[in-house]
Design a protein around this motif. Structure first.
Motif, PDB file in Angstrom:
ATOM      1  N   THR A 351      39.604  59.035  39.132  1.00  0.00           N
ATOM      2  CA  THR A 351      38.551  57.850  39.665  1.00  0.00           C
ATOM      3  C   THR A 351      39.185  57.015  40.235  1.00  0.00           C
ATOM      4  O   THR A 351      40.194  56.580  39.572  1.00  0.00           O
ATOM      5  CB  THR A 351      37.638  57.620  38.242  1.00  0.00           C
ATOM      6  N   ASN A 352      38.697  55.934  40.620  1.00  0.00           N
ATOM      7  CA  ASN A 352      39.236  55.183  42.016  1.00  0.00           C
ATOM      8  C   ASN A 352      38.663  53.611  41.126  1.00  0.00           C
ATOM      9  O   ASN A 352      37.258  54.231  41.512  1.00  0.00           O
ATOM     10  CB  ASN A 352      39.341  55.536  43.443  1.00  0.00           C
ATOM     11  N   GLU A 353      38.769  52.513  41.093  1.00  0.00           N
ATOM     12  CA  GLU A 353      37.948  51.482  40.800  1.00  0.00           C
ATOM     13  C   GLU A 353      38.499  50.009  41.145  1.00  0.00           C
ATOM     14  O   GLU A 353      39.969  49.847  41.217  1.00  0.00           O
ATOM     15  CB  GLU A 353      37.544  51.088  39.310  1.00  0.00           C
ATOM     16  N   TYR A 354      37.518  49.552  42.265  1.00  0.00           N
ATOM     17  CA  TYR A 354      38.258  48.303  42.524  1.00  0.00           C
ATOM     18  C   TYR A 354      36.756  46.879  41.996  1.00  0.00           C
ATOM     19  O   TYR A 354      36.215  46.973  41.784  1.00  0.00           O
ATOM     20  CB  TYR A 354      37.626  47.911  43.949  1.00  0.00           C
ATOM     21  N   LEU A 355      37.927  45.836  41.463  1.00  0.00           N
ATOM     22  CA  LEU A 355      37.033  44.885  40.884  1.00  0.00           C
ATOM     23  C   LEU A 355      37.636  43.815  41.514  1.00  0.00           C
ATOM     24  O   LEU A 355      38.971  43.994  41.887  1.00  0.00           O
ATOM     25  CB  LEU A 355      37.722  44.791  39.083  1.00  0.00           C
ATOM     26  N   ALA A 356      36.386  42.512  41.392  1.00  0.00           N
ATOM     27  CA  ALA A 356      37.009  41.147  41.571  1.00  0.00           C
ATOM     28  C   ALA A 356      35.864  40.357  41.150  1.00  0.00           C
ATOM     29  O   ALA A 356      34.553  40.631  40.380  1.00  0.00           O
ATOM     30  CB  ALA A 356      36.654  40.917  43.077  1.00  0.00           C
ATOM     31  N   GLY A 357      36.685  38.780  40.614  1.00  0.00           N
ATOM     32  CA  GLY A 357      35.766  38.207  39.987  1.00  0.00           C
ATOM     33  C   GLY A 357      36.182  37.047  40.641  1.00  0.00           C
ATOM     34  O   GLY A 357      37.279  36.748  40.697  1.00  0.00           O
ATOM     35  N   ILE A 358      35.547  36.223  39.761  1.00  0.00           N
ATOM     36  CA  ILE A 358      36.040  34.339  40.355  1.00  0.00           C
ATOM     37  C   ILE A 358      35.579  33.339  38.863  1.00  0.00           C
ATOM     38  O   ILE A 358      33.620  34.068  38.751  1.00  0.00           O
ATOM     39  CB  ILE A 358      35.098  34.029  41.430  1.00  0.00           C
ATOM     40  N   GLU A 359      34.898  32.479  39.001  1.00  0.00           N
ATOM     41  CA  GLU A 359      35.152  31.524  37.625  1.00  0.00           C
ATOM     42  C   GLU A 359      35.324  30.402  38.236  1.00  0.00           C
ATOM     43  O   GLU A 359      35.914  29.256  38.883  1.00  0.00           O
ATOM     44  CB  GLU A 359      35.732  31.657  36.418  1.00  0.00           C
ATOM     45  N   PHE A 360      33.829  28.854  37.962  1.00  0.00           N
ATOM     46  CA  PHE A 360      34.549  27.911  37.994  1.00  0.00           C
ATOM     47  C   PHE A 360      33.961  26.621  37.008  1.00  0.00           C
ATOM     48  O   PHE A 360      33.095  27.125  36.085  1.00  0.00           O
ATOM     49  CB  PHE A 360      33.435  27.718  39.471  1.00  0.00           C
ATOM     50  N   ASP A 361      34.876  26.370  36.316  1.00  0.00           N
ATOM     51  CA  ASP A 361      34.599  25.027  35.458  1.00  0.00           C
ATOM     52  C   ASP A 361      33.481  24.134  36.102  1.00  0.00           C
ATOM     53  O   ASP A 361      33.924  23.494  36.765  1.00  0.00           O
ATOM     54  CB  ASP A 361      36.139  24.804  34.594  1.00  0.00           C
ATOM     55  N   VAL A 362      32.452  24.253  36.168  1.00  0.00           N
ATOM     56  CA  VAL A 362      31.218  22.934  35.705  1.00  0.00           C
ATOM     57  C   VAL A 362      31.955  22.159  35.054  1.00  0.00           C
ATOM     58  O   VAL A 362      31.728  20.721  35.982  1.00  0.00           O
ATOM     59  CB  VAL A 362      30.240  23.500  35.519  1.00  0.00           C
ATOM     60  N   LEU A 366      31.621  23.547  30.210  1.00  0.00           N
ATOM     61  CA  LEU A 366      31.353  24.760  30.780  1.00  0.00           C
ATOM     62  C   LEU A 366      31.494  25.883  31.731  1.00  0.00           C
ATOM     63  O   LEU A 366      32.172  24.742  33.407  1.00  0.00           O
ATOM     64  CB  LEU A 366      30.154  24.380  31.545  1.00  0.00           C
ATOM     65  N   THR A 367      31.524  27.166  31.758  1.00  0.00           N
ATOM     66  CA  THR A 367      33.005  27.441  33.100  1.00  0.00           C
ATOM     67  C   THR A 367      31.327  28.701  33.595  1.00  0.00           C
ATOM     68  O   THR A 367      30.873  28.965  32.184  1.00  0.00           O
ATOM     69  CB  THR A 367      33.838  28.572  32.545  1.00  0.00           C
ATOM     70  N   LEU A 368      30.617  28.868  34.544  1.00  0.00           N
ATOM     71  CA  LEU A 368      30.806  29.659  34.991  1.00  0.00           C
ATOM     72  C   LEU A 368      31.016  30.563  35.865  1.00  0.00           C
ATOM     73  O   LEU A 368      32.324  30.232  36.504  1.00  0.00           O
ATOM     74  CB  LEU A 368      28.953  29.128  35.891  1.00  0.00           C
ATOM     75  N   SER A 369      30.965  32.031  35.308  1.00  0.00           N
ATOM     76  CA  SER A 369      31.510  33.254  36.823  1.00  0.00           C
ATOM     77  C   SER A 369      30.682  34.518  36.921  1.00  0.00           C
ATOM     78  O   SER A 369      29.726  34.238  36.295  1.00  0.00           O
ATOM     79  CB  SER A 369      32.797  33.638  35.883  1.00  0.00           C
ATOM     80  N   CYS A 370      31.216  35.448  37.980  1.00  0.00           N
ATOM     81  CA  CYS A 370      30.449  36.358  38.423  1.00  0.00           C
ATOM     82  C   CYS A 370      32.205  37.255  39.112  1.00  0.00           C
ATOM     83  O   CYS A 370      33.080  36.844  38.293  1.00  0.00           O
ATOM     84  CB  CYS A 370      29.374  35.804  39.068  1.00  0.00           C
ATOM     85  N   GLY A 371      30.967  38.376  39.417  1.00  0.00           N
ATOM     86  CA  GLY A 371      32.006  39.499  39.980  1.00  0.00           C
ATOM     87  C   GLY A 371      31.276  40.865  40.031  1.00  0.00           C
ATOM     88  O   GLY A 371      30.250  40.865  39.868  1.00  0.00           O
ATOM     89  N   GLY A 372      32.699  41.949  40.901  1.00  0.00           N
ATOM     90  CA  GLY A 372      32.039  43.238  41.118  1.00  0.00           C
ATOM     91  C   GLY A 372      32.638  44.159  40.484  1.00  0.00           C
ATOM     92  O   GLY A 372      33.688  44.194  40.384  1.00  0.00           O
ATOM     93  N   GLN A 373      31.978  45.320  40.347  1.00  0.00           N
ATOM     94  CA  GLN A 373      33.053  46.599  40.544  1.00  0.00           C
ATOM     95  C   GLN A 373      32.791  48.041  41.297  1.00  0.00           C
ATOM     96  O   GLN A 373      31.176  47.799  41.113  1.00  0.00           O
ATOM     97  CB  GLN A 373      32.923  46.812  38.941  1.00  0.00           C
TER      98      GLN A 373
END
Length: 455
Positions: A351-362, A366-373
């Motif tokens: 199995t191969n997995e590829y992930l990425a994420g980003i976060e921003f200090d509002v 408070l820090t907001l973030s999102c990501g994908g896999q």
């Protein structure tokens, strides 16, 4: 007749992970993962799982703990279409003009999934550990059974009635429509894991980790199938299963972390866990002719259920004091992890997995973030079955981190997974000698809340 393979329910669909990760591995144990997905280069307390070497770069000495609670809900459905026998002619059995069609719905719920993380840092040394459910984690239920059992029952009942008719012409040939099938399958599976290890800050930019994980497997499976002749209480094919399984195994874990200014690189390798599960079978009813087929699932029999080796490599970069991003790669060596009946040999690759994420200090609080896999399995028709199927997928996660004070952070995250349907066509559907098709589909939603405290 191929007698239903009821006992293959011992690898019921809950054998697939309730979380993100490989076929038998849960990578998300903390809400920080749900909100960002790529955590393999973190130096926060959730790194006790995702990047233990990075804990040597915790900002201050002392104790660091984290408690996470998650809720996961899945559906695992099978859209089945298969031909059935409907009589006998001078040339032999006849087949129905239209296929039998039925949609089998399965649900898997794990409303409370706890995980605990802890670390103590003193100068260059950090001792860390976690307790979590690293595979399974829920109960799967098919209230209407599974197509592999129902199709085999239909074909078997017909073939047995033909043999009886040949011996006694007064005995009727039994075809679908003359009886009602009731069937249900339930299963649960958990692998509880406790990991301990040491991280050492070898230089100002390099740290290393070594540790081990104790894994305890517990599962349970119940199922039945009855075929009742309409207007009577005659059961043509009673089948039943009630089986518990347990086992344990050890996982060596090593890791390294490289911190170069705004860039941090984390790597971890988990060795294969040799794990056998032993049957504690309380009830097993089956026709005598199926004895050889069900023998591996008799009371006391052991079955391989290895946890595959796993490699994680990740890089995180601070673009601005308030903006950070991370990318990550996972490899699960599923083809070299033992499964029941050597099923791993039918995988085309690991199995191969590829992930990425980003976060921003509002704000400072408070820090907001999102990501994908993206998860890419090495699936094949021979690997996929009603009792254990996987689907390639992509997952999205969103959430936030809230700094309550200098000691306490809260993480909240939500992740949902979109699966690609898998279509399996067969000319010998479940050993019936007739063609059929299954379309496997899944959904997954996970919500989590975590509290991290340093003192």
């Amino acid at each position: 007749m191929k007698k239903l393979l009821l006992i293959s329910a011992a690898t019921l669909i809950v054998s697939n992970s309730t979380f993100a990760g490989g076929i038998l591995t849960n990578t998300n144990q903390h809400a920080a993962f749900l909100r960002m997905l790529s955590r393999g280069a973190t130096t926060e307390i959730d790194g006790a799982l995702s990047n233990p070497a990075g804990l040597a770069f915790l900002p201050k000495d002392g104790f660091h703990v984290g408690l996470s609670i998650q809720s996961a809900y899945q559906t695992r459905n099978i859209d089945a279409s298969f031909m059935t026998y409907n009589g006998v002619s001078a040339t032999g059995p006849t087949v129905s003009d239209k296929p039998f069609e039925k949609y089998y719905e399965g649900t898997a719920a794990a409303p409370v999934i706890p995980s605990l993380f802890a670390a103590y840092k003193k100068d260059k040394w950090t001792i860390s550990g976690f307790f979590a459910i690293t595979a399974g984690g829920g109960k799967a239920s098919f209230d209407d059974g599974l197509p592999m059992f129902e199709s085999a029952a239909m074909a078997g009942i017909f073939q047995n009635s033909v043999k009886a008719h040949q011996a006694n012409p007064q005995s009727p040939i039994i075809v679908p429509g003359m009886y009602d099938i009731t069937s249900a399958m339930d299963g649960k599976q958990y692998i509880y894991s406790l990991q301990l290890g040491l991280s050492y800050k070898a230089t100002e930019w390099l740290s290393v980790f070594g540790g081990g994980r104790m894994n305890y497997f517990t599962g349970g499976y119940k199922g039945f199938l009855n075929a009742i002749v309409k207007g009577t209480d005659t059961n043509l094919l009673p089948l039943a299963l009630n089986c518990d399984q347990t086992g344990w195994g050890l996982t060596p874990v090593i890791g390294a972390d490289v911190k170069l200014g705004k860039l941090n690189i984390g790597a971890k390798y988990e060795f294969k866990t040799n794990l056998n599960i032993e049957n504690n079978t309380k009830n097993l009813q089956y026709p005598p002719s199926a004895k050889d087929m069900v023998a591996p699932y008799e009371h006391g029999v052991n079955t391989p259920n290895d946890i595959p080796a796993m490699l994680s490599i990740a890089a995180a970069y601070e673009f601005l004091p308030v903006l950070r991003a991370s990318v990550e790669y996972h490899f699960y060596d599923d083809k070299n992890a033992g499964m029941a009946n050597g099923k791993q040999k039918y995988l085309t690759k690991g199995t191969n997995e590829y992930l990425a994420g980003i976060e921003f200090d509002v704000t400072k609080q408070l820090t907001l973030s999102c990501g994908g896999q993206i998860t890419d399995y090495g699936l094949s028709d021979n690997y996929q079955s009603d009792t254990s199927f996987s689907c390639d997928s992509y997952s999205l996660g969103v959430g936030a981190k809230i700094k309550m004070n200098k000691h306490l952070n809260l993480n909240v995250g939500y992740m949902w997974t979109n699966y690609e349907d898998y279509t399996k066509k067969s000319t010998n559907y479940n050993g019936t000698g007739l063609p059929g098709t299954n379309v496997y589909s899944r959904t997954n939603k996970v919500f989590g809340l975590s509290a991290d405290y340093s003192f």
